[in-house]
Design an enzyme around this catalytic site. Structure first.
Site, PDB file in Angstrom:
ATOM      1  N   HIS A  66       0.824  -1.219   0.000  1.00 41.47           N
ATOM      2  CA  HIS A  66       0.000   0.000   0.000  1.00 41.47           C
ATOM      3  C   HIS A  66       0.855   1.264   0.000  1.00 41.47           C
ATOM      4  O   HIS A  66       0.378   2.331  -0.361  1.00 41.47           O
ATOM      5  CB  HIS A  66      -1.057  -0.028   1.114  1.00 41.47           C
ATOM      6  CG  HIS A  66      -0.590   0.350   2.480  1.00 41.47           C
ATOM      7  ND1 HIS A  66      -0.235  -0.583   3.426  1.00 41.47           N
ATOM      8  CD2 HIS A  66      -0.458   1.559   3.073  1.00 41.47           C
ATOM      9  CE1 HIS A  66       0.102   0.039   4.547  1.00 41.47           C
ATOM     10  NE2 HIS A  66      -0.027   1.343   4.356  1.00 41.47           N
ATOM     11  N   ASP A 121       0.260  -7.549   1.581  1.00 45.27           N
ATOM     12  CA  ASP A 121       0.669  -6.144   1.613  1.00 45.27           C
ATOM     13  C   ASP A 121       2.189  -6.055   1.708  1.00 45.27           C
ATOM     14  O   ASP A 121       2.743  -5.699   2.742  1.00 45.27           O
ATOM     15  CB  ASP A 121      -0.025  -5.460   2.810  1.00 45.27           C
ATOM     16  CG  ASP A 121       0.128  -3.951   2.788  1.00 45.27           C
ATOM     17  OD1 ASP A 121       0.511  -3.413   1.727  1.00 45.27           O
ATOM     18  OD2 ASP A 121      -0.143  -3.319   3.829  1.00 45.27           O
ATOM     19  N   SER A 203       3.760   2.574   8.328  1.00 41.67           N
ATOM     20  CA  SER A 203       3.464   1.480   7.400  1.00 41.67           C
ATOM     21  C   SER A 203       4.682   1.136   6.567  1.00 41.67           C
ATOM     22  O   SER A 203       5.475   2.013   6.210  1.00 41.67           O
ATOM     23  CB  SER A 203       2.356   1.892   6.434  1.00 41.67           C
ATOM     24  OG  SER A 203       1.123   1.680   7.025  1.00 41.67           O
TER      25      SER A 203
HETATM   26  N1  ARG Z   1      -1.612   2.088   7.449  1.00 43.76           N
HETATM   27  C1  ARG Z   1      -0.837   3.016   8.210  1.00 43.76           C
HETATM   28  C2  ARG Z   1       0.181   3.723   7.324  1.00 43.76           C
HETATM   29  O1  ARG Z   1      -0.043   3.785   6.134  1.00 43.76           O
HETATM   30  C3  ARG Z   1      -0.154   2.407   9.401  1.00 43.76           C
HETATM   31  C4  ARG Z   1      -0.958   1.357  10.040  1.00 43.76           C
HETATM   32  C5  ARG Z   1      -0.385   0.800  11.265  1.00 43.76           C
HETATM   33  N2  ARG Z   1      -1.340   0.999  12.293  1.00 43.76           N
HETATM   34  C6  ARG Z   1      -1.303   0.387  13.453  1.00 43.76           C
HETATM   35  N3  ARG Z   1      -2.165   0.731  14.344  1.00 43.76           N
HETATM   36  N4  ARG Z   1      -0.426  -0.542  13.703  1.00 43.76           N
HETATM   37  O2  ARG Z   1       1.147   4.308   7.750  1.00 43.76           O
END
Ligand code: ARG
Length: 244
Positions: A66, A121, A203
């Site tokens: 992503h 992912d 992420s």
């Molecule tokens: N999807 C988020 C990003 O693009 C980070 C997700 C991680 N979240 C979590 N609570 N561990 O940076």
């Protein structure tokens, strides 16, 4: 009486909103590229933080699919390599002299990747040139891991922009399934019981178990909420397709 009730209400609101606990990643402490030279930040060409990543070879960065996806109005397509930069050897992204900024020559996303909660992912960026920094090998999960990143220190704060890290417990598949109905046993792992977690901007970044790269930060419900784990791509599952 009124004061007490207000305090109770405030506590309830902070529970619901997952309000700031301590510091960050969320609930973490400062990290340093001196200790973890294979941690990288992925930015836009003009230096905006997109994600984290890890150097697994001199010219290969493992991150999340992503992170390599550009969300258009209708379709989500792969980000063009020329839009991406990899920053290595820099603890504080606001400084410009520490470490290096590398261009990206090619982006590989897992071919089955569709959306973040669906899994697969994982992506690999091939750099335009090899970097001198120490790399990290892919490995198995365990009882706990260290998650690192430059992202938010609370759900609604800006990204730290300096490297931070937190130690998080890795939960059993049964627990992960209870928390996350879409959890894919074998291909994902989940970690954290609230208070400490990755957050937006982290992420793609590494979850390290016994000195090896076991997971990639993928998604979560908010950040560090009580009893809410973060979900990671389980890298051991992808060793074949990754080739390392
Ligand atoms: N999807 C988020 C990003 O693009 C980070 C997700 C991680 N979240 C979590 N609570 N561990 O940076």
């Amino acid at each position: 009486m009124r004061g007490k009730r207000t305090a109770v209400l405030a506590a309830a609101i902070s529970l619901v909103s997952g309000a700031p606990t301590a510091q960050a990643i969320v609930g973490g402490e400062p990290g340093s590229v001196a200790d973890t030279p294979w941690v990288v930040a992925i930015t836009t060409a003009d230096g905006q933080l997109i994600c984290g990543g890890a150097l697994v070879a001199a010219d290969k960065v493992v991150t999340a699919a992503h992170c390599a996806t550009a969300k258009g109005a209708i379709t989500a397509t792969q980000r063009a390599p020329e839009q991406l930069r990899v920053v290595a050897g820099r603890t504080d992204l606001r400084t410009k002299d520490e470490g290096v900024v590398a261009e990206v020559a090619a982006v590989w996303r897992h071919p089955e990747y569709r959306e973040v909660t669906g899994g697969d992912d994982v992506a690999v960026l091939t750099l335009a040139r090899p970097l001198p920094h120490r790399t990290i090998a892919v490995g198995e999960a365990g009882d706990e891991g260290v998650v690192l990143g430059y992202g938010r220190t609370a759900e609604n704060s800006p990204p730290a922009m300096t490297l931070r890290k937190a130690t998080v417990p890795i939960l059993s598949d049964q627990e992960c399934l209870r928390k996350e109905p879409g959890y894919r046993q074998g291909a994902m792992l989940c970690a954290g019981r609230g208070g400490k977690d990755a957050c937006t901007g982290d992420s793609g970044g590494p979850l390290v178990v016994r000195g090896r790269l076991a997971g990639v930060v993928s998604f979560g419900r908010g950040c560090a909420r009580p009893a809410e784990p973060g979900v990671y791509t389980r890298l051991a599952h992808y060793r074949q397709v990754l080739g390392f």
